[in-house]
Design an enzyme around this catalytic site. Structure first.
Site, PDB file in Angstrom:
ATOM      1  N   ASP A 186     -42.355  -3.991  -2.018  1.00 28.56           N
ATOM      2  CA  ASP A 186     -41.405  -4.122  -3.125  1.00 28.56           C
ATOM      3  C   ASP A 186     -40.016  -4.386  -2.559  1.00 28.56           C
ATOM      4  O   ASP A 186     -39.732  -4.080  -1.401  1.00 28.56           O
ATOM      5  CB  ASP A 186     -41.406  -2.849  -3.979  1.00 28.56           C
ATOM      6  N   HIS A 187     -39.161  -4.951  -3.391  1.00 25.54           N
ATOM      7  CA  HIS A 187     -37.769  -5.182  -3.013  1.00 25.54           C
ATOM      8  C   HIS A 187     -36.929  -3.959  -3.384  1.00 25.54           C
ATOM      9  O   HIS A 187     -36.781  -3.640  -4.567  1.00 25.54           O
ATOM     10  CB  HIS A 187     -37.219  -6.416  -3.740  1.00 25.54           C
ATOM     11  N   TYR A 237     -37.869  -4.219  -8.998  1.00 27.05           N
ATOM     12  CA  TYR A 237     -39.002  -4.530  -9.885  1.00 27.05           C
ATOM     13  C   TYR A 237     -39.946  -5.623  -9.392  1.00 27.05           C
ATOM     14  O   TYR A 237     -40.448  -6.394 -10.196  1.00 27.05           O
ATOM     15  CB  TYR A 237     -38.504  -4.900 -11.290  1.00 27.05           C
ATOM     16  N   HIS A 238     -40.254  -5.668  -8.109  1.00 31.67           N
ATOM     17  CA  HIS A 238     -41.127  -6.728  -7.605  1.00 31.67           C
ATOM     18  C   HIS A 238     -42.310  -6.190  -6.791  1.00 31.67           C
ATOM     19  O   HIS A 238     -42.556  -6.650  -5.675  1.00 31.67           O
ATOM     20  CB  HIS A 238     -40.316  -7.706  -6.742  1.00 31.67           C
ATOM     21  N   PRO A 239     -43.098  -5.243  -7.307  1.00 29.96           N
ATOM     22  CA  PRO A 239     -44.227  -4.723  -6.529  1.00 29.96           C
ATOM     23  C   PRO A 239     -45.374  -5.730  -6.439  1.00 29.96           C
ATOM     24  O   PRO A 239     -45.741  -6.367  -7.427  1.00 29.96           O
ATOM     25  CB  PRO A 239     -44.653  -3.478  -7.318  1.00 29.96           C
TER      26      PRO A 239
END
Length: 552
Positions: free
Chosen positions: A293-294, A468-470
């Site tokens: 994630d980011h 929010y990038h899993p």
């Protein structure tokens, strides 16, 4: 009975429902845990500021306490409605970097390389500015446009970036990624253009497509390692849908819920399933692993004017004008995605590609929008684009209504914190440049007292959050340890695939909505054309005769 049961109507699931139901002889069922996407806040872009608080449209997960973030448990919003997270995200259209897909090609073959991905991005896109560009498409369903009403501060940020010696980039999805500029967004006529709007709404009445909402999937049904259906709960009633003998179950629940459902169904690491009393269907240890994630940190400043989008009594007249402008013209600040401008930069000059992404917001944003920040200010989100830390999704219990265990394991690799320190310093340099300095009143966070590397590290550990990038929890690959093969079939099982962000071998350098939609388009062609592993060449991936001619 159905030919295809798609579980999850998110960025990927909506594409699959469209493509697989295009054949009228195939019956398709689309299951979605959330409601229909009728809430007007979904479609009004600035409604994003209020969607984080919606328990009806948002899974609102919490992570496990993070060892390297002062044992904090982080808020993880994920979309829970038709369109999934594409219905609650910031609408930023980014494909990622070419090298991301070169890594995918190494993992899964030519069918997942940049050449193929690039052609699919163009096929899917209806870009409203780049109508004659070699890098964009105009005939697809996914509307991509410039923002209709840029705040002057967003323009000042880009100008300040150039003053800080960062080049201007007019197209982050063009010839190169590096630079500062304005984001294009998935909007049409000033409204959010989610995956549901793009791919589902126009086909929702197909007689061979059944869409079942508020249906919480609880288990994939297996017979002798063959997927034959799905159990779900709707309005406290236990229900089932079944496939035909040759039918397929396709999991598109995302990087959190897909591995959870697999494990609840008996597919995962045998020891973990035994711990929760779940009968083993297939021992697949990598399910839930490889979570990426980011991680994001913010700079937030108070402004010396009322230029930003504010929360104040003095903003009411401007707010009313904006409301009427949106209602009657689909213009004004309510068409803002909030993250209007930004950029991709290197943490150090010797790097060969950007490893930091900026999202600039001409407003305050506190606690994912869950808390109101009164006044006028601006915020810079800074994220580590290429994190080395890896986490996992696990089970808290065998109860399908319980949230899964989410452990991103942020900052477990020391290189990640170094990148974020550099990001704070570059962000401050941009804010110190003349075009932003003229708006400056004071720095709120990290604050003027935070200057040394040690102080910046302490601030990051106390404040950093997800952006929010899993991805990555059902990794795709040619190697036998991967969860799914390059046809996205779950290894060791029959008639079940995974099609969502969880199959990404590595996180792309950018926002993940567009790549997830592309994954679904690629998967749909694999399924419709009945491409299988026999079509693979061990060295180059899929044979060329299985590719659409126009995509070669």
């Amino acid at each position: 009975m159905y030919d295809y049961i798609i579980v999850g109507a998110g960025s990927a699931g909506c594409v699959l429902a469209n493509r697989l139901s295009a054949d009228p002889s195939k019956r398709v069922c689309l299951l979605e845990a959330g409601p229909r996407d009728t809430n007007p806040l979904i479609h009004m872009p600035l409604g994003i500021a209020l969607l984080s608080n919606s328990k009806k449209l948002n899974w609102a997960f919490q992570t496990a306490p993070q060892q390297h973030l002062n044992e904090r448990s982080l808020f993880w919003p994920r979309g829970k409605t038709l369109g999934g997270s594409s219905s609650i995200n910031a609408m930023v259209y980014i494909r990622g970097h070419e090298e991301d897909y070169q890594a995918w090609e190494q993992a899964g073959g030519e069918y997942w390389g940049w050449k193929r991905a690039f052609a699919l991005f163009k096929k899917l896109e209806h870009n409203q500015r780049f109508d004659k560009s070699n890098y964009h498409g105009t005939d697809g369903e996914l509307a991509v446009s410039d923002l209709k009403d840029l705040n002057p501060l967003s323009k000042s940020f880009v100008q300040a970036g150039m003053e800080a010696k960062i080049s201007f980039n007019g197209d982050f999805n063009g010839a190169h990624q590096e630079g500062v500029g304005f984001y294009q967004v998935t909007q049409k006529h000033g409204q959010r253009w989610s995956s549901a709007r793009a791919f589902l709404h126009d086909v929702i009445d197909r007689p061979n497509l059944d869409i079942i909402t508020e249906a919480h999937a609880t288990k994939v049904l297996f017979e002798d390692r063959k997927a034959v259906g799905v159990s779900y709960i709707q309005k406290n009633m236990h229900q089932q849908v079944k496939t035909t003998d040759s039918g397929e179950v396709i999991l598109s629940l995302g990087a959190v819920n897909t591995p959870q459902l697999l494990m609840l169904s008996g597919v995962g690491a045998a020891a973990e399933l035994k711990e929760h009393g779940i009968a083993l269907v297939h021992d697949l240890p990598e399910v839930g692993k490889n979570l990426q994630d980011h991680l994001d940190i913010t700079l937030m400043c108070a402004a010396n004017s009322r230029t930003p989008i504010g929360v104040a009594f003095s903003f009411i007249p401007r707010g009313l004008v904006g409301l009427f402008s949106y209602i009657f013209k689909r213009k004004g600040f309510l068409t803002s995605n909030v993250a209007e401008s930004g950029g991709f930069v290197k943490s150090s000059p010797e790097r060969d590609r950007p490893n930091l992404q900026f999202h600039f917001l001409p407003t305050y944003l506190k606690d994912h929008g869950r808390k109101i920040a009164v006044g006028y200010g601006y915020t810079l989100h800074i994220c580590d684009l290429l994190p080395k830390s890896r986490g996992r999704i696990g089970l808290k219990s065998a109860n399908p209504m319980d949230d899964p265990l989410i452990d991103p394991n942020y900052l477990s690799d020391p290189e990640d914190i170094k990148t974020m320190i550099a990001g704070i310093k570059i962000g401050r340099a941009i804010f110190d440049a003349p075009s932003m300095a003229k708006h400056f009143k004071r720095e709120i966070v990290p604050g003027p007292a935070v200057t040394s590397d040690d102080e910046i590290v302490a601030d990051i550990r106390s404040r950093a959050e997800t952006i929010y990038h899993p991805v990555g929890t059902c990794r795709m690959g040619k190697d036998p340890a991967s969860v799914v093969d390059p046809c996205l079939q779950v290894r060791g099982l029959r008639n079940i695939r995974v099609v969502d962000a969880s199959i990404m071998p590595n996180l792309v350098a950018g926002n993940t909505n567009a790549p997830t939609i592309m994954i679904a388009e690629n998967a749909a062609e694999i399924i419709v054309r009945k491409v299988d592993m026999a079509s693979l060449d061990a060295s180059i991936g899929f044979t060329r005769q299985n590719l659409e001619p126009e995509l070669l």
